[in-house]
Design an enzyme around this catalytic site. Structure first.
Site, PDB file in Angstrom:
ATOM      1  N   GLU A   5       6.024   3.690   1.982  1.00  0.00           N
ATOM      2  CA  GLU A   5       6.758   4.875   1.525  1.00  0.00           C
ATOM      3  C   GLU A   5       6.829   6.042   2.624  1.00  0.00           C
ATOM      4  O   GLU A   5       7.995   6.607   2.393  1.00  0.00           O
ATOM      5  CB  GLU A   5       6.015   5.479   0.245  1.00  0.00           C
ATOM      6  CG  GLU A   5       4.849   6.456   0.382  1.00  0.00           C
ATOM      7  CD  GLU A   5       4.169   6.959  -0.480  1.00  0.00           C
ATOM      8  OE1 GLU A   5       3.355   8.081  -0.356  1.00  0.00           O
ATOM      9  OE2 GLU A   5       4.389   6.667  -1.709  1.00  0.00           O
TER      10      GLU A   5
ATOM     11  N   GLY B 164       1.046  -1.154  -0.108  1.00  0.00           N
ATOM     12  CA  GLY B 164       0.118  -0.034  -0.116  1.00  0.00           C
ATOM     13  C   GLY B 164       0.925   1.256   0.147  1.00  0.00           C
ATOM     14  O   GLY B 164       2.076   1.235  -0.384  1.00  0.00           O
ATOM     15  N   ARG B 165       0.317   2.420   0.312  1.00  0.00           N
ATOM     16  CA  ARG B 165       1.040   3.589   0.567  1.00  0.00           C
ATOM     17  C   ARG B 165       1.973   3.595   1.824  1.00  0.00           C
ATOM     18  O   ARG B 165       2.884   4.585   1.735  1.00  0.00           O
ATOM     19  CB  ARG B 165       0.205   4.797   0.532  1.00  0.00           C
ATOM     20  CG  ARG B 165      -0.257   5.190  -1.277  1.00  0.00           C
ATOM     21  CD  ARG B 165      -0.681   6.384  -1.250  1.00  0.00           C
ATOM     22  NE  ARG B 165      -2.092   6.268  -0.883  1.00  0.00           N
ATOM     23  CZ  ARG B 165      -2.302   7.600   0.011  1.00  0.00           C
ATOM     24  NH1 ARG B 165      -1.679   8.660   0.191  1.00  0.00           N
ATOM     25  NH2 ARG B 165      -3.712   7.690   0.480  1.00  0.00           N
TER      26      ARG B 165
ATOM     27  N   TYR C 218       5.470  -5.271  -6.129  1.00  0.00           N
ATOM     28  CA  TYR C 218       4.961  -4.653  -7.303  1.00  0.00           C
ATOM     29  C   TYR C 218       6.048  -3.983  -8.269  1.00  0.00           C
ATOM     30  O   TYR C 218       6.881  -3.598  -7.759  1.00  0.00           O
ATOM     31  CB  TYR C 218       4.099  -3.530  -6.739  1.00  0.00           C
ATOM     32  CG  TYR C 218       3.126  -2.745  -7.350  1.00  0.00           C
ATOM     33  CD1 TYR C 218       1.898  -3.431  -7.921  1.00  0.00           C
ATOM     34  CD2 TYR C 218       3.180  -1.466  -8.059  1.00  0.00           C
ATOM     35  CE1 TYR C 218       1.249  -2.837  -9.142  1.00  0.00           C
ATOM     36  CE2 TYR C 218       2.568  -0.912  -9.047  1.00  0.00           C
ATOM     37  CZ  TYR C 218       1.381  -1.663  -9.476  1.00  0.00           C
ATOM     38  OH  TYR C 218       0.559  -1.090 -10.424  1.00  0.00           O
TER      39      TYR C 218
ATOM     40  N   CYS D  33       4.337  -6.704  -2.170  1.00  0.00           N
ATOM     41  CA  CYS D  33       3.919  -5.082  -2.942  1.00  0.00           C
ATOM     42  C   CYS D  33       4.775  -4.226  -2.859  1.00  0.00           C
ATOM     43  O   CYS D  33       6.099  -4.162  -3.024  1.00  0.00           O
ATOM     44  CB  CYS D  33       2.472  -4.937  -2.530  1.00  0.00           C
ATOM     45  SG  CYS D  33       1.649  -3.683  -3.590  1.00  0.00           S
ATOM     46  N   HIS D  34       4.390  -2.984  -2.149  1.00  0.00           N
ATOM     47  CA  HIS D  34       5.300  -1.871  -1.754  1.00  0.00           C
ATOM     48  C   HIS D  34       6.031  -1.983  -0.522  1.00  0.00           C
ATOM     49  O   HIS D  34       7.134  -1.192  -0.210  1.00  0.00           O
ATOM     50  CB  HIS D  34       4.427  -0.594  -1.944  1.00  0.00           C
ATOM     51  CG  HIS D  34       4.080  -0.165  -3.198  1.00  0.00           C
ATOM     52  ND1 HIS D  34       3.236  -0.674  -3.854  1.00  0.00           N
ATOM     53  CD2 HIS D  34       4.427   0.878  -4.019  1.00  0.00           C
ATOM     54  CE1 HIS D  34       2.755  -0.002  -5.102  1.00  0.00           C
ATOM     55  NE2 HIS D  34       3.826   1.052  -5.121  1.00  0.00           N
TER      56      HIS D  34
END
Length: 195
Positions: free
Chosen positions: A93, A89-90, A139, A119-120
Site C-alpha cells: 500500500e 502484507g501492508r 486478497y 495477496c496485497h
C-alpha cells in the site's frame, strides 16, 4: 535448469510468510533472489507481520521476523533481472507510491518477464497500470483495485489456495496458496525439480 536472477520488492510490514517462503523456495531451487526495499540497502532489514484469520471480519496482524535485504534498492537495474516477485502484507500500500517501484514493475510487464504477486501485492500491479486485460486473483479486499485497473477478477477458492496464470503473470490470494503459486511460477520460469 538455468539459474535466473529474480527481483523481490518488499517494504516494512510485508507479510512474513509471503516474503520468507518464496525467498527460500526460489533460492533452494538455485535462483538468485535480490530482495530490495525503497530507501534501504543490502544488509538492512524490514519488519514483517504475520496475518492470520482468527474469527474477526478481517485478518489480524502480529509481529513477524525481521527480514534481511539482499540488495540495495538504489542499485537496481531492472534489465539485469529475469523475473519479479511482489509479496503482500501492508508494504504494497505504500511502496506503490514510489515512482521508481512503478517504473520497475512496468519494465517487467512491458518486456513480458515473469511476475509473481500475492495477496496485497496486486495493489502495486494496479498502481503500475499493468493489469489491464489480465486475469488475476488477490486478497479479496484488493478486488476493487484489480477491477479499477482493468483486470479480470478470478474468485478466491474456499481455502485461499488457488493461483491464476495469465501469460507470465502468476497471482494468488494469500499465503495458503504458496504450494500452487510457487509451483505455477516455477513452471512459468521454466524451472524443473528433479524427482
Amino acid at each position: 535448469m538455468a539459474t535466473q536472477k529474480i527481483l523481490m520488492l518488499v517494504g516494512d510490514y510485508v507479510e512474513d510468510y509471503e516474503v520468507m517462503v518464496p525467498f527460500q523456495i526460489l533460492n533452494m531451487i538455485g535462483h538468485t533472489v535480490h530482495a530490495v526495499c525503497p530507501d534501504k540497502k543490502a544488509g538492512e532489514t524490514v519488519a514483517t507481520a504475520v496475518h492470520d484469520f482468527d474469527g474477526a471480519q478481517t485478518y489480524s496482524e502480529k509481529p513477524g521476523h525481521n527480514f534481511t535485504l539482499t540488495a540495495s534498492f538504489d542499485s537496481v537495474q531492472e534489465s539485469d533481472y529475469d523475473a519479479l516477485v511482489i509479496p503482500g502484507g501492508r508494504a504494497p500500500e505504500y511502496i506503490r507510491l514510489n515512482p521508481r517501484v512503478l517504473e520497475i514493475v512496468r519494465h517487467f510487464a512491458a518486456n513480458d518477464k515473469p511476475i509473481a504477486s500475492i495477496c496485497h501485492g496486486q495493489q502495486v500491479l494496479a498502481a503500475a497500470d499493468v493489469l489491464r486485460n489480465k486475469s488475476c486473483t488477490a486478497y479479496p479486499a484488493v478486488r476493487p483495485d484489480v477491477e479499477q485497473a482493468g483486470g479480470t477478477w478470478v474468485e478466491v477458492n474456499a481455502t485461499a489456495s488457488n493461483a491464476v496464470v495469465d501469460g507470465n503473470l502468476v497471482t494468488a490470494p494469500a499465503w495458503p496458496a504458496h504450494p500452487e503459486w510457487m509451483r505455477r511460477f516455477l513452471e512459468v520460469l521454466g524451472s524443473t525439480i528433479a524427482p
